[in-house]
Scaffold this active site. Structure first.
Site, PDB file in Angstrom:
ATOM      1  N   LYS A 122       0.876  -1.315   0.114  1.00  0.00           N
ATOM      2  CA  LYS A 122      -0.154  -0.046   0.031  1.00  0.00           C
ATOM      3  C   LYS A 122       0.822   1.248   0.000  1.00  0.00           C
ATOM      4  CE  LYS A 122      -4.454   1.125   0.209  1.00  0.00           C
ATOM      5  NZ  LYS A 122      -5.560   0.226  -0.177  1.00  0.00           N
ATOM      6  N   ASP A 162      -7.243   4.414  -4.274  1.00  0.00           N
ATOM      7  CA  ASP A 162      -7.849   4.256  -3.161  1.00  0.00           C
ATOM      8  C   ASP A 162      -8.393   5.587  -2.689  1.00  0.00           C
ATOM      9  OD1 ASP A 162      -7.976   2.001  -0.655  1.00  0.00           O
ATOM     10  OD2 ASP A 162      -7.524   3.995   0.356  1.00  0.00           O
TER      11      ASP A 162
HETATM   12  P1  NDP Z   1     -13.007   7.921  -2.642  1.00  0.00           P
HETATM   13  O1  NDP Z   1     -11.927   8.717  -2.318  1.00  0.00           O
HETATM   14  O2  NDP Z   1     -13.369   7.489  -3.833  1.00  0.00           O
HETATM   15  O3  NDP Z   1     -14.236   8.268  -1.837  1.00  0.00           O
HETATM   16  C1  NDP Z   1     -14.096   8.319  -0.160  1.00  0.00           C
HETATM   17  C2  NDP Z   1     -15.298   8.540   0.501  1.00  0.00           C
HETATM   18  O4  NDP Z   1     -15.132   8.459   1.849  1.00  0.00           O
HETATM   19  C3  NDP Z   1     -15.617   9.973   0.078  1.00  0.00           C
HETATM   20  O5  NDP Z   1     -16.954  10.133   0.328  1.00  0.00           O
HETATM   21  C4  NDP Z   1     -14.994  10.772   1.340  1.00  0.00           C
HETATM   22  O6  NDP Z   1     -15.382  11.846   1.791  1.00  0.00           O
HETATM   23  C5  NDP Z   1     -15.257   9.715   2.327  1.00  0.00           C
HETATM   24  N1  NDP Z   1     -14.190   9.807   3.294  1.00  0.00           N
HETATM   25  C6  NDP Z   1     -12.875   9.695   3.334  1.00  0.00           C
HETATM   26  N2  NDP Z   1     -12.130   9.831   4.634  1.00  0.00           N
HETATM   27  C7  NDP Z   1     -13.096   9.999   5.304  1.00  0.00           C
HETATM   28  C8  NDP Z   1     -13.081  10.458   6.618  1.00  0.00           C
HETATM   29  N3  NDP Z   1     -11.758  10.524   7.493  1.00  0.00           N
HETATM   30  N4  NDP Z   1     -14.205  10.763   7.573  1.00  0.00           N
HETATM   31  C9  NDP Z   1     -15.319  10.538   6.620  1.00  0.00           C
HETATM   32  N5  NDP Z   1     -15.379  10.487   5.329  1.00  0.00           N
HETATM   33  C10 NDP Z   1     -14.354   9.980   4.715  1.00  0.00           C
HETATM   34  O7  NDP Z   1     -12.533   6.258  -2.150  1.00  0.00           O
HETATM   35  P2  NDP Z   1     -12.853   5.143  -2.132  1.00  0.00           P
HETATM   36  O8  NDP Z   1     -14.269   5.004  -2.340  1.00  0.00           O
HETATM   37  O9  NDP Z   1     -12.020   4.264  -3.198  1.00  0.00           O
HETATM   38  O10 NDP Z   1     -12.428   4.399  -0.662  1.00  0.00           O
HETATM   39  C11 NDP Z   1     -13.516   4.095   0.310  1.00  0.00           C
HETATM   40  C12 NDP Z   1     -13.024   2.900   1.140  1.00  0.00           C
HETATM   41  O11 NDP Z   1     -12.991   1.696   0.556  1.00  0.00           O
HETATM   42  C13 NDP Z   1     -11.760   3.442   1.871  1.00  0.00           C
HETATM   43  O12 NDP Z   1     -11.600   2.621   3.138  1.00  0.00           O
HETATM   44  C14 NDP Z   1     -10.777   2.353   0.835  1.00  0.00           C
HETATM   45  O13 NDP Z   1      -9.436   1.919   1.451  1.00  0.00           O
HETATM   46  C15 NDP Z   1     -11.709   1.387   0.866  1.00  0.00           C
HETATM   47  N6  NDP Z   1     -11.391   0.430  -0.627  1.00  0.00           N
HETATM   48  C16 NDP Z   1     -11.248   0.996  -1.734  1.00  0.00           C
HETATM   49  C17 NDP Z   1     -11.222   0.195  -2.942  1.00  0.00           C
HETATM   50  C18 NDP Z   1     -10.957   0.706  -4.463  1.00  0.00           C
HETATM   51  O14 NDP Z   1     -11.020  -0.001  -5.323  1.00  0.00           O
HETATM   52  N7  NDP Z   1     -11.103   2.066  -4.482  1.00  0.00           N
HETATM   53  C19 NDP Z   1     -10.884  -1.325  -2.666  1.00  0.00           C
HETATM   54  C20 NDP Z   1     -11.130  -1.707  -1.514  1.00  0.00           C
HETATM   55  C21 NDP Z   1     -11.256  -1.106  -0.327  1.00  0.00           C
HETATM   56  P3  NDP Z   1     -14.629  13.410   1.191  1.00  0.00           P
HETATM   57  O15 NDP Z   1     -15.070  13.719  -0.261  1.00  0.00           O
HETATM   58  O16 NDP Z   1     -15.570  14.348   2.148  1.00  0.00           O
HETATM   59  O17 NDP Z   1     -13.076  13.124   1.813  1.00  0.00           O
HETATM   60  O1  2IT Z   2      -7.879  -1.400  -0.480  1.00  0.00           O
HETATM   61  C1  2IT Z   2      -7.978  -2.109  -1.828  1.00  0.00           C
HETATM   62  O2  2IT Z   2      -7.997  -3.344  -2.010  1.00  0.00           O
HETATM   63  C2  2IT Z   2      -7.762  -1.125  -2.889  1.00  0.00           C
HETATM   64  N1  2IT Z   2      -7.718   0.130  -2.771  1.00  0.00           N
HETATM   65  C3  2IT Z   2      -7.529  -1.700  -4.162  1.00  0.00           C
HETATM   66  C4  2IT Z   2      -6.067  -2.378  -4.707  1.00  0.00           C
HETATM   67  C5  2IT Z   2      -5.912  -2.576  -6.049  1.00  0.00           C
HETATM   68  O3  2IT Z   2      -4.756  -2.942  -6.156  1.00  0.00           O
HETATM   69  O4  2IT Z   2      -6.917  -2.533  -6.850  1.00  0.00           O
END
Ligand code: NDP
Ligand code: 2IT
Length: 449
Positions: A122, A162
């Site tokens: 990561k 992420d």
């Molecule tokens: P994005 O940046 O697309 O969206 C994040 C969302 O979460 C936004 O709405 C953001 O609000 C909110 N957010 C982030 N930090 C905080 C915080 N500290 N408190 C409250 N709200 C918060 O990210 P993703 O959707 O990609 O990721 C969301 C989660 O999913 C994370 O935990 C990530 O690690 C996990 N994840 C993502 C994957 C992927 O493929 N993208 C795969 C597996 C897990 P704001 O815009 O106000 O910051």
């Molecule tokens: O937390 C996760 O699994 C991710 N942000 C996606 C990682 C990836 O390599 O697609």
């Protein structure tokens, strides 16, 4: 076990999220270690919690006014026993080494569960993308890659997105990598479709999480039809979680961002979801604006003085935390159960505190920990790598059906691993044990390296 955990904390006292992630795995795998003394002799625990390599670097960049800023860049290459390091990049002001290590640690087990050959890593930066212009984002990404490129490669370490890193950032990062290496490779996943990306990768984490929830429901002869769902976040994972819930006949009533949340009792339908996608992905605006378009919905700003999050305090059947770590505490967990929620699919990484997890497990609800439930994202990243290697693109149906098969298999693997250690239906124990065994057995096969 206690002594082991004490040492972990004493060694890096400020890495509380990392301690939390390690402790959960430790408790789950204790029966495995008791049954297999050879793991203790080989010190697999001591080895698996120590990153193979940590890269920490300066990222200088210039804003549109000519002011220079410096951020910190990270890449934690945690474990390569079963494949090259693989995992996302997070750009968020909260990023520090402890958060990077927890995410990299979780990624090792998650990637192991996907059935694909991917180690865990990561990275990211404490850079805050909010309010920055496209040019500022581009210059930051270029500076970040100017250092990162020497540590990654399509057979070494393959970053992805992420929080704060989506298609736009992956584009700028890839462009700089290609220029520096003079190579067009699959070194990042989450690329845009017309230059090496995979169909369904944007959808994969959210869709996969909902597929996993459907598998859990099927064990009770149930499904998502007419289920009311609470979703947090409004980014990549939240959007496609909502989309798939709608496809399967469910109803989503909440979405959020770091400023607050909206509650739409009438349900967020496909048109409203399109509005949210445009608001968040194109306009990069706050979720509060949803209520300007749909006045029947209620917006509640974050209130830091509360010891619970009101988003988790509505009548519902299912909850999909899809924002960030520790967004559900023990009060929220109690509220969820009180309100009738009996399915939790963690789209985010470690969104529930340990106390909340205990409440879910003790109440025997269908609780899917992030490392199992959100593995669909990295799984389709693995499929993107496979397509890049073949220089072929699969149609959406093919990728989606492979995603479904993978989520089904992860679900089954979790159940079987839990069963073997008398923890029937406990997906936390199942995910940790299954993920752990594949990695440590590979480590033992490969000797002391
Ligand atoms: P994005 O940046 O697309 O969206 C994040 C969302 O979460 C936004 O709405 C953001 O609000 C909110 N957010 C982030 N930090 C905080 C915080 N500290 N408190 C409250 N709200 C918060 O990210 P993703 O959707 O990609 O990721 C969301 C989660 O999913 C994370 O935990 C990530 O690690 C996990 N994840 C993502 C994957 C992927 O493929 N993208 C795969 C597996 C897990 P704001 O815009 O106000 O910051
Ligand atoms: O937390 C996760 O699994 C991710 N942000 C996606 C990682 C990836 O390599 O697609």
């Amino acid at each position: 076990m206690e002594q082991f955990m004490k040492n972990v904390v004493e060694k890096d006292p400020n890495e509380k999220e990392f301690h939390q992630a390690v402790k959960e795995v430790l408790v789950s795998v204790k029966p495995v270690l008791d049954r297999h003394p050879e793991y203790g002799r080989a010190a697999v625990l001591e080895r698996i919690i120590e990153p193979e390599r940590v890269i920490l670097f300066r990222v200088p960049w210039m804003d549109d006014e000519g002011q220079v800023h410096v951020n910190r860049g990270f890449r934690v290459e945690m474990n390569s026993a079963i494949g090259p390091y693989k995992g996302g990049l997070r750009f968020h002001p909260s990023v520090n080494l402890g958060i990077m290590k927890f995410l990299a640690f979780e990624q090792v087990f998650k990637n192991s569960l996907t059935t694909l050959s991917m180690g865990g890593g990561k990275g990211g930066s404490d850079f805050n993308p909010k309010g920055k212009s496209d040019n500022e984002i581009m210059r930051f990404c270029q500076s970040f890659m100017n250092e990162l490129h020497r540590h990654i490669g399509p057979n070494t370490d393959i970053p992805a997105g992420d929080i704060g890193v989506g298609a736009r950032e992956i584009g700028y990062l890839f462009g700089m990598y290609k220029k520096l290496k003079n190579e067009f490779t699959g070194v990042l996943t989450g690329k845009s479709l017309n230059w090496g990306g995979s169909l369904i990768r944007p959808e994969a984490t959210g869709y996969g999480c909902v597929y996993f929830a459907s598998e859990m429901l099927a064990t009770r002869n149930d499904n998502l039809e007419n289920k009311t769902c609470l979703v947090s976040g409004s980014g990549n994972v939240a959007q496609f979680t909502t989309e798939k819930i709608l496809h399967l006949g469910g109803r989503v009533v909440t979405l959020s961002d770091s400023s607050g949340y909206i509650y739409d009792e009438e349900g967020i339908d496909a048109d409203k979801l399109e509005f949210v996608k445009h608001l968040k992905n194109i306009k990069r605006e706050r979720i509060k604006l949803y209520t300007d378009e749909y006045p029947a919905a209620v917006y509640t700003p974050v209130d830091a003085s509360l010891d619970y999050n009101p988003l988790w305090n509505h009548k519902a059947d299912c909850a999909f935390p899809s924002a960030t770590e520790n967004e559900i505490n023990e009060n929220d967990a109690r509220n969820l159960i009180k309100n009738g929620v009996f399915v939790i699919g963690e789209g985010a990484n470690m969104p529930s505190t340990p106390e909340a997890v205990d409440i879910f497990v003790d109440n025997k609800i269908l609780y899917a920990p992030g490392k199992a439930a959100n593995a669909g994202g990295v799984a389709v990243s693995g499929l993107e790598m496979a397509q890049n290697s073949m220089r072929l693109n699969w149609p959406a149906e093919e990728v989606n059906s492979r995603l479904k098969i993978i989520m089904k298999s992860i679900h089954q693997t979790c159940l079987e691993a839990a069963e073997e250690y008398d923890k029937t239906g406990d997906y936390v124990t199942g995910a940790n044990i299954a993920g752990f065994l594949k990695v440590v057995n590979a480590m033992l096969d490969q000797g002391l390296v």
